[in-house]
Each structure stands twice: as structure tokens, then as C-alpha cells.
Design a protein around this motif. Structure first.
Motif, short mmCIF file in Angstrom:
data_model
loop_
_atom_site.label_atom_id
_atom_site.label_comp_id
_atom_site.label_asym_id
_atom_site.label_seq_id
_atom_site.Cartn_x
_atom_site.Cartn_y
_atom_site.Cartn_z
N GLY A 75 0.92 -67.66 38.99
CA GLY A 75 2.26 -67.54 38.45
C GLY A 75 3.34 -67.65 39.51
N MET A 76 3.11 -68.48 40.54
CA MET A 76 4.12 -68.70 41.57
C MET A 76 5.31 -69.45 40.96
N PRO A 77 6.49 -69.34 41.57
CA PRO A 77 7.68 -70.01 41.02
C PRO A 77 7.46 -71.51 40.82
N GLU A 78 8.18 -72.07 39.86
CA GLU A 78 8.06 -73.48 39.54
C GLU A 78 8.36 -74.33 40.77
N GLY A 79 7.55 -75.35 40.98
CA GLY A 79 7.75 -76.25 42.11
C GLY A 79 7.01 -75.84 43.37
N TYR A 80 6.27 -74.72 43.32
CA TYR A 80 5.58 -74.28 44.54
C TYR A 80 4.49 -75.26 44.97
N ASP A 81 3.77 -75.81 44.04
CA ASP A 81 2.74 -76.83 44.28
C ASP A 81 1.61 -76.31 45.17
N ALA A 82 0.86 -75.37 44.62
CA ALA A 82 -0.30 -74.83 45.34
C ALA A 82 -1.37 -75.89 45.57
N ASP A 83 -1.38 -76.93 44.73
CA ASP A 83 -2.38 -77.99 44.90
C ASP A 83 -2.14 -78.81 46.16
N ASP A 84 -0.94 -78.69 46.76
CA ASP A 84 -0.63 -79.42 47.98
C ASP A 84 -1.22 -78.75 49.22
N ILE A 85 -1.67 -77.49 49.08
CA ILE A 85 -2.27 -76.80 50.23
C ILE A 85 -3.59 -77.48 50.58
N LEU A 86 -3.81 -77.69 51.87
CA LEU A 86 -5.04 -78.35 52.31
C LEU A 86 -6.26 -77.60 51.77
N PRO A 87 -7.21 -78.31 51.17
CA PRO A 87 -8.37 -77.64 50.56
C PRO A 87 -9.14 -76.74 51.53
N ALA A 88 -9.30 -77.18 52.77
CA ALA A 88 -10.05 -76.36 53.73
C ALA A 88 -9.34 -75.04 53.99
N ILE A 89 -8.01 -75.05 53.99
CA ILE A 89 -7.25 -73.82 54.21
C ILE A 89 -7.28 -72.94 52.97
N SER A 90 -7.02 -73.53 51.80
CA SER A 90 -6.96 -72.73 50.57
C SER A 90 -8.32 -72.13 50.23
#
Length: 438
Positions: free
Chosen positions: A105-120
Motif C-alpha cells: 500500500g505504498m503511495p501511488e507512483g512508488y513503483d516497487a517493481d522497479d527495485i532491482l530483483p536481487a536487492i528486493s
């Protein structure tokens, strides 16, 4: 619209809200006193301009003190802090204890999918993100191109440990004060054991098998430690058992190391002509492997997380989202230049040509991060998460104790066999005491 223009509009909106008498909610942020975090504080007015209902209170601490303070608070749900700066080591441990607020439920536009997979992956438990990365790193080979060329060798982008040894031997000129390789030797779970654990992964070694049995009595660990001691004894600088990141950085900048395998964030330091005498001669390569499918590189991130004891979760989540966003990266670039933006967290940064032009080491950093897998760090299965650490509470003590044994072997005080036997015994004892084994 530029970030600056957007900021002016938000500031006007903030003034209007304040004029109506809206009351502000204060969130307390515990953070480490490094340059990137200090910079974040300096730019935080951009956040408060956009969020006039939120005020920020900073508690800035030295790393060891920070760890102690936030661990005590999060374990007791004391509520002293609303946002904490924590490492990749803490996240899986604390999330399993329900000590952290899930970052869904992060604010709109945060784009968690943009975080590098190895880091996330290292910040995710059961599919849920529990901390947002502020900057990330792996480790890689930094080497002197002039010395490699003079030796008649070429450094491949993806070297093996045998090639590293060959290069170290060829570049060593002790009469000239040049040592073929510099590696961490100082004892500590985050010092020599960060390097050696990552190296061991590439050799097929593990800290524990699937039943939590210590593995220092295996051929894989003996090969790891033997080769490490051989490299450092024959081609490393004197007194290397006292050298950590900072000491090796200084040696490399002074032109005394042919190679240095360490954190990717060091790349900007060794290529800065203000500080480095060899700035124009530095090349980069992936950490070495043994042909077993794993490279000897680690994975780390400094992250922002919300402790379960906070009563201001929405405000804290808004700040975490801002400080780890693409907009924050653009803000740093506008004020400090692209070379100084927080590295190693978002895929979009490594698709940005402005950043790639400013950071010649960017692509190798990304490849190094992507080569690490905290969920599957070793050749054989393991019951733990973590690349250069084991994500259990006991590891800090065990890792440092084992590091002391290996540092003693490097200093010539005990043999490799004695160091491994001692490591096996102390690790087994602590794991039994902690209830992992009968």
C-alpha cells in the motif's frame, strides 16, 4: 515539469495549508551518519514542502550505536522511532518476528517493481516487502589496467580464482611497494567474514547444512581458507590481518594494490582523481568464480523500514516512499550531480544515460548485484537467507568469532587447520546453545 518547478508548486500548496492552521505530525527517523544519509537530511525540505502536515525529527548515529539503539527499540516495540535505517541482515530476521510494518500500500507512483530483483529479494518475506532500499552494493574486482598490461595479461570481465592468482603474482613488485592483491583481513562478521563467506560460496562451501550443522570441517572450506591465505601471504601487503575496507581503500588509492576485491560503492572513490593517484588506470571485473555457478560477491543495502511500534505508520510510509523514490534520485542529481546519486537499488537508474555517462563503473556494479542471490546463496541447499551473512540473530557473534580465528591464521599465529577446527567447534557450541540442534 522539472523537479524544481514541481517543488515550487508544492511549496506554495504547503504555505496555503499551513495558513489554514493545519497541525503537523512529527515522525522520528533514526539513521546512520554516512554521507548519503546526511545528504538526504539536507534535501528533506523537498519532502516537508510536499507534506506540510508532516515534520521530521532526525536521530543521526554512528553505525554501531545505531544498530544497538534501533534493535532495542524494535524488539520491545518501544515506539521511539517511526523510521529506521537498517541493513539487509536485519530485514529477514525482524520481519519474521513481526517487528516491521509491511510496505504494501505504498503511495501511488512508488513503483516497487522497479527495485532491482536481487536487492528486493533480500528485503522480502513471503512475497511482502518489509524495507525500502536507499542504496545497494555488491562486490567486484577493481584492478590496475597499467599493471595488468605491463604483465602481459588481460583481465576478463568474469575472471576465475585461478586467473586472479595469476594476475596477483604477475603484478606483485614488493621492492617497489606494489602488492598484487589487497583483501579484507580484519576480524569481524562484516569485515573479513563478509569477503570470506562470499568467496566460500563460490568454492561450494556453506556455513551450515540443512540440519544447521557447521561446515568448517569440509574440503570446500579448507580450499577456501587455504587459497585465501596463499594469496595474502604471497601477494598481499604486510600487516593485512589488520586491514579492512578503509585501510585497503587507502592502499589502492596510493597505488600499492594491483587488485582489490571489495564493495562496488568503492568504485567512485578509486576513480576520483582528487583522492586516487591511479584514478585513470582503474578497471572493473566481476568477483571471481570456481566454475560451480556462484561468484564470490556479496549483496548489501542500507534500507528504510518502519518499526511495528510506530503509531504514525501512514506518515512514516510517505517519507520512506519519498526517500527511496525515482524523484529523490532526480533531486540528488539536480543538486549534487549524477555521480552522487544513491546507487544499486532501481533498474531505471541503470537505464538512464546521464547516470551511465557519469559513472563508468555502473554496468559492472549492476552485473555484480544481479550475480548475487540471497535466497540461494550457495551451490548446495542451505536453511538460511543471506550471501555474506547468515540471517539469524546469532550470526553477529558467531561470525566475528570465526573471523578472529581466520585473522589469527593470516597473522601466522595458528595454522589453517587449527583455525578451521576452532571455527567448527565454536560454531557448533553456539548453535547447540541457541537451540538449533539437540
Amino acid at each position: 515539469m522539472t523537479f524544481t518547478t514541481r517543488g515550487r508548486l508544492l511549496a506554495c500548496a504547503a504555505s496555503a495549508l499551513v495558513a489554514t492552521g493545519a497541525s503537523a505530525e512529527t515522525i522520528t527517523i533514526a539513521t546512520v551518519n554516512n554521507g548519503d544519509m546526511i545528504r538526504m537530511q539536507g534535501l528533506a525540505s523537498a519532502f516537508t514542502d510536499a507534506h506540510p502536515d508532516i515534520e521530521l525529527e532526525w536521530v543521526t548515529l554512528e553505525e554501531n550505536v545505531l544498530r544497538q539503539r534501533v534493535t532495542q527499540d524494535v524488539a520491545t516495540k518501544g515506539g521511539q522511532f517511526d523510521v529506521m535505517t537498517i541493513g539487509t541482515y536485519e530485514v529477514p530476521i525482524w520481519s519474521a518476528q513481526d517487528w516491521l510494518v509491511p510496505l504494501d500500500g505504498m503511495p501511488e507512483g512508488y513503483d516497487a517493481d522497479d527495485i532491482l530483483p536481487a536487492i528486493s529479494a533480500g528485503l522480502t518475506t513471503d512475497g511482502t516487502l518489509y524495507a525500502a532500499p536507499f542504496y545497494g552494493e555488491s562486490s567486484m574486482v577493481m584492478y590496475r589496467k597499467d599493471l595488468i598490461e605491463a604483465a602481459g595479461l588481460e583481465m576478463p570481465d568474469a575472471p576465475t580464482w585461478d586467473q586472479i592468482r595469476e594476475a596477483a603474482a604477475a603484478m606483485t613488485d614488493k621492492d617497489a611497494g606494489v602488492f598484487g592483491i589487497c583483501l579484507r583481513g580484519k576480524a569481524g562478521w562484516g569485515e573479513n567474514m563478509a569477503f570470506l563467506s562470499a568467496m566460500a560460496n563460490s568454492y561450494g562451501a556453506r556455513w551450515f547444512d540443512m540440519d544447521w550443522n557447521a561446515q568448517f570441517d569440509t574440503p570446500e572450506w579448507k580450499a577456501t581458507l587455504t587459497d585465501y591465505l596463499d594469496l595474502m601471504t604471497n601477494y598481499g601487503p604486510p600487516g593485512s590481518s589488520s586491514n579492512g575496507f578503509n585501510e585497503n581503500l587507502a592502499l589502492f588509492q596510493q597505488g600499492k594494490c594491483g587488485m582489490w576485491i571489495d564493495a562496488t560503492v568503492a568504485a567512485s572513490f578509486v576513480t576520483n582523481p582528487t583522492d586516487s593517484t591511479v584514478a585513470d588506470q582503474v578497471g572493473f571485473a566481476l568477483a571471481p568464480d570456481k566454475g560451480l555457478g556462484k561468484r564470490g560477491n556479496w549483496l548489501w543495502a542500507w534500507n528504510l523500514a518502519i518499526p511495528a511500534g510506530s503509531e504514525k505508520v501512514d506518515a512514516a510510509k510517505a517519507f520512506v516512499a519519498w526517500a527511496t523514490s525515482q524523484d529523490y534520485t532526480a533531486l540528488v542529481a539536480e543538486n549534487e550531480g549524477w555521480a552522487n546519486v544513491p546507487p544499486g537499488t532501481r533498474s531505471s537508474l541503470y537505464e538512464n544515460q546521464d547516470y551511465l555517462d557519469a559513472a563508468p563503473f555502473a554496468q559492472m556494479t549492476l552485473e555484480s548485484i544481479n550475480a548475487a542471490d540471497p535466497q540461494n546463496p550457495t551451490v548446495d541447499p542451505v536453511p538460511y537467507v543471506g550471501v555474506q551473512f547468515v540471517a539469524i540473530p546469532e550470526f553477529q557473534g558467531i561470525g566475528t568469532a570465526v573471523g578472529q580465528q581466520f585473522a589469527a591464521a593470516l597473522a601466522g599465529q595458528i595454522s589453517a587447520d587449527e583455525a578451521l577446527a576452532n571455527a567448527q567447534a565454536l560454531t557448533t557450541r553456539e548453535m547447540k546453545r541457541s537451540g538449533y540442534q539437540d
